[in-house]
Motif scaffolding. Sequence first.
Motif, PDB file in Angstrom:
ATOM      1  N   THR A  99     -27.305  55.296 -42.952  1.00 51.56           N
ATOM      2  CA  THR A  99     -27.896  56.634 -43.055  1.00 51.56           C
ATOM      3  C   THR A  99     -26.848  57.684 -43.369  1.00 51.56           C
ATOM      4  O   THR A  99     -27.104  58.635 -44.116  1.00 51.56           O
ATOM      5  N   TRP A 100     -25.654  57.533 -42.772  1.00 50.25           N
ATOM      6  CA  TRP A 100     -24.598  58.541 -42.933  1.00 50.25           C
ATOM      7  C   TRP A 100     -23.457  58.037 -43.816  1.00 50.25           C
ATOM      8  O   TRP A 100     -22.346  58.569 -43.749  1.00 50.25           O
ATOM      9  N   SER A 101     -23.720  57.035 -44.636  1.00 49.48           N
ATOM     10  CA  SER A 101     -22.674  56.488 -45.496  1.00 49.48           C
ATOM     11  C   SER A 101     -22.107  57.567 -46.411  1.00 49.48           C
ATOM     12  O   SER A 101     -22.848  58.302 -47.077  1.00 49.48           O
ATOM     13  N   GLY A 102     -20.782  57.660 -46.426  1.00 48.77           N
ATOM     14  CA  GLY A 102     -20.116  58.626 -47.281  1.00 48.77           C
ATOM     15  C   GLY A 102     -19.948  60.001 -46.691  1.00 48.77           C
ATOM     16  O   GLY A 102     -19.322  60.868 -47.315  1.00 48.77           O
ATOM     17  N   LEU A 158     -14.054  58.142 -43.436  1.00 48.64           N
ATOM     18  CA  LEU A 158     -13.531  58.417 -42.095  1.00 48.64           C
ATOM     19  C   LEU A 158     -12.125  59.008 -42.152  1.00 48.64           C
ATOM     20  O   LEU A 158     -11.267  58.539 -42.899  1.00 48.64           O
ATOM     21  N   ILE A 159     -11.903  60.033 -41.323  1.00 48.50           N
ATOM     22  CA  ILE A 159     -10.551  60.554 -41.114  1.00 48.50           C
ATOM     23  C   ILE A 159     -10.100  60.322 -39.676  1.00 48.50           C
ATOM     24  O   ILE A 159      -8.933  60.538 -39.352  1.00 48.50           O
ATOM     25  N   SER A 160     -11.013  59.873 -38.813  1.00 45.92           N
ATOM     26  CA  SER A 160     -10.653  59.567 -37.423  1.00 45.92           C
ATOM     27  C   SER A 160     -11.451  58.354 -36.967  1.00 45.92           C
ATOM     28  O   SER A 160     -12.670  58.303 -37.143  1.00 45.92           O
ATOM     29  N   LEU A 161     -10.751  57.365 -36.384  1.00 44.14           N
ATOM     30  CA  LEU A 161     -11.394  56.141 -35.906  1.00 44.14           C
ATOM     31  C   LEU A 161     -10.821  55.775 -34.542  1.00 44.14           C
ATOM     32  O   LEU A 161      -9.599  55.723 -34.362  1.00 44.14           O
ATOM     33  N   GLY A 174     -27.587  65.086 -41.118  1.00 39.34           N
ATOM     34  CA  GLY A 174     -26.333  65.737 -41.494  1.00 39.34           C
ATOM     35  C   GLY A 174     -25.170  65.408 -40.593  1.00 39.34           C
ATOM     36  O   GLY A 174     -24.133  66.082 -40.639  1.00 39.34           O
ATOM     37  N   LEU A 175     -25.272  64.371 -39.773  1.00 45.05           N
ATOM     38  CA  LEU A 175     -24.226  64.022 -38.812  1.00 45.05           C
ATOM     39  C   LEU A 175     -22.928  63.629 -39.510  1.00 45.05           C
ATOM     40  O   LEU A 175     -22.939  62.916 -40.513  1.00 45.05           O
ATOM     41  N   ASN A 176     -21.782  64.107 -38.982  1.00 47.42           N
ATOM     42  CA  ASN A 176     -20.486  63.687 -39.533  1.00 47.42           C
ATOM     43  C   ASN A 176     -19.512  63.197 -38.474  1.00 47.42           C
ATOM     44  O   ASN A 176     -18.391  62.823 -38.802  1.00 47.42           O
ATOM     45  N   SER A 177     -19.908  63.216 -37.185  1.00 49.97           N
ATOM     46  CA  SER A 177     -19.052  62.703 -36.117  1.00 49.97           C
ATOM     47  C   SER A 177     -19.924  61.991 -35.096  1.00 49.97           C
ATOM     48  O   SER A 177     -20.909  62.563 -34.610  1.00 49.97           O
ATOM     49  N   VAL A 192     -10.332  49.248 -45.425  1.00 52.93           N
ATOM     50  CA  VAL A 192     -11.648  49.870 -45.603  1.00 52.93           C
ATOM     51  C   VAL A 192     -11.693  51.303 -45.089  1.00 52.93           C
ATOM     52  O   VAL A 192     -12.709  51.980 -45.255  1.00 52.93           O
ATOM     53  N   CYS A 193     -10.601  51.770 -44.479  1.00 54.87           N
ATOM     54  CA  CYS A 193     -10.545  53.154 -43.976  1.00 54.87           C
ATOM     55  C   CYS A 193      -9.308  53.849 -44.547  1.00 54.87           C
ATOM     56  O   CYS A 193      -8.383  54.223 -43.805  1.00 54.87           O
TER      57      CYS A 193
END
Length: 648
Positions: free
Chosen positions: A414-417, A444-447, A393-396, A466-467
């Motif tokens: 694994t965490w695509s999307g 992504l909202i932060s890179l 469930g990782l998002n960051s 791509v972002c």
Amino acid sequence: MPLFRALDEQAEAKARPRRRGLRNTKGTKSCWRTRDDDPVLSLTRLCLLSLADNMKDLWVKDYADNYLDHYSFRYIMGPFNLLPGELVEELTWLLSSRKQLSRAALHLLLVPHLQGLSLERCPGLVNPALCAHIAARCQGLRSLDLSGAQQLPPKALCETMSSLPALRSLSLAGMPCDRSVIQTVARHCLLLQHLDVSRCHLLSPAALLALGGVVSSSSSASSSSTSSPLPLSSLLALDIGFGEQEGDSTVAAAYLLLSLPCLKRLALEGLGPACRLIEQREFSQADEFADREGVSSLHQVWRERMLGQSSERWMMMRGEESTDNGEVESPLLEEDGCDAEEDLIKNLWPFCLQIQTEDRMKNLSQSGLILQLKDVKGVTCESLGSLGNLCPGLNSLSMNIGKQGPLLTADLQTWSGQLRSLSFIYSGPVADLLPALQVAGCSLISLTLEGVKTRADTPLLELIRVCPRLRDLLVSAEPPATPQYETIDNQLDDQDLPKLPNLRSLKISFSYEHNQMKPLMSWMSLKEVIRCLLIGSPLLENLSLISLPCPLNCIIQDTLHSVNPDVNPDADSSGLPPLPLGRIEHIDLLRTDVQMSTVKSLMQLSKRLKYVDVSYCWRIISLENLCKLSANFRCRKIMKHAKQITWQ
């Protein structure tokens, strides 16, 4: 004149009700901040500004002259006791942000109903005497930040923590915090949810075990080496002290992952290898550590975690409630001994499957454990596979990928999307990261890209494509190793440029040699990238372009010209989106070729502009011109370092 009175300990002022819905969720600052384009500030804000302006010459002066070094008060009954705690917190932030917070002012602002106190901006004021006042007067504190207070010894810190049982958030980053402080926090701050001990070099990884209830038998009066863990959901402990053995950080991280079930945010050395250790159930690697520290074996801690997870899943599926003694009537809990371990794992699988999609369950670790982590820092490429299996469930994600950038793509799948924030420390070319960003970039909202290398053909425009949902973009890079004086003959039309319509914060900085104040203008194609970002990001609020190896002044002028109402009469029509650079609040343009006329045009365009830094801009002729701009426009602060710089 304020009235100061020493009170009996039982005569504490009652905490005033907190005004919900007005807090800034990102921090304690500016709780009642109004929009910068509003014509009139709120009455509350004006009153706080007036208080801040008059603190030094009125209340602080009276208290410092007549009471500060003459008396010691258990409480101070003064005008600030009449303010709600959130207003006192806001006033404290205003004074600290203006560098006007003093010892006397703090004495007056430490009211009993204060629930949040941050002294991060003024660590020099934090000493044992002040902490004694905090412990005596503010026992209802829910949030405390003492980051950077180097002069506070561990003993004084322990005495303070033992008097603050209501703490939910505590930051001790960069302080001389040791094992005794962590043990005190674990015993007395039972409601703690966030702890930051980053850069505490006196703190060993093993000392953190007390947070999870895994304590040394020598430090506990009970024969048992475990106690209740803290309900920590966030633990930041990067760059702390070293353990006795090389693998201590990995083993300690494994203990914490298993003993703190509420963790959702974790920054810790050894986190990645710890995930691999747990996934492969190589618990024997921790036996020497357990014997040395006098704690339960890692295998036993894992079994207790699995039993707890099984009981939770059982209750979720059967809807059964716990018995009076806190135990759950589940057949899984009747098993005991090593022989039942495999049966325990098999019984856990249905409950894990319930909350995971079928495709991700194919990669579940053989340990059967699913961690609730959402935000992790301090991992490397080698452990991404195990991290993905334990934390679906990782998002960051923030990681140091060394020289293995091309190997990221499969692991990030694994965490695509679902990834929202991604941070890379990478010493290779940006092009190596593009395949990985093509997998993860859509959500992504932060890179953040730190330490990357650039060259003339670096695909920055493709990175933007791509972002498309980015709100924050930070690139810290090395300039091209060799001069690239290429020119762009066929510039892309504005309609063909990729856009970041949601971008709020942009920072692009390049390293430079300290003896070279003027960057080498050698990367002309970078102009198209900067132009693309400025024109395609109309919601941009924070802009930082530092030491660019290309001309910047002409790019900003072109951007301003494209939205000039004289050239484009429809630019201000209500039906059109916001103008590029029209919402800028904060600008850093250090070591660029920006000119005074350009800075003036930016100030005229944005009514929200509050801060401009043009330090070491060699085309800014004199500080006098900057002062005139500060007087004529709404810019609050212009750095005083801007000046003409000469070089050979």
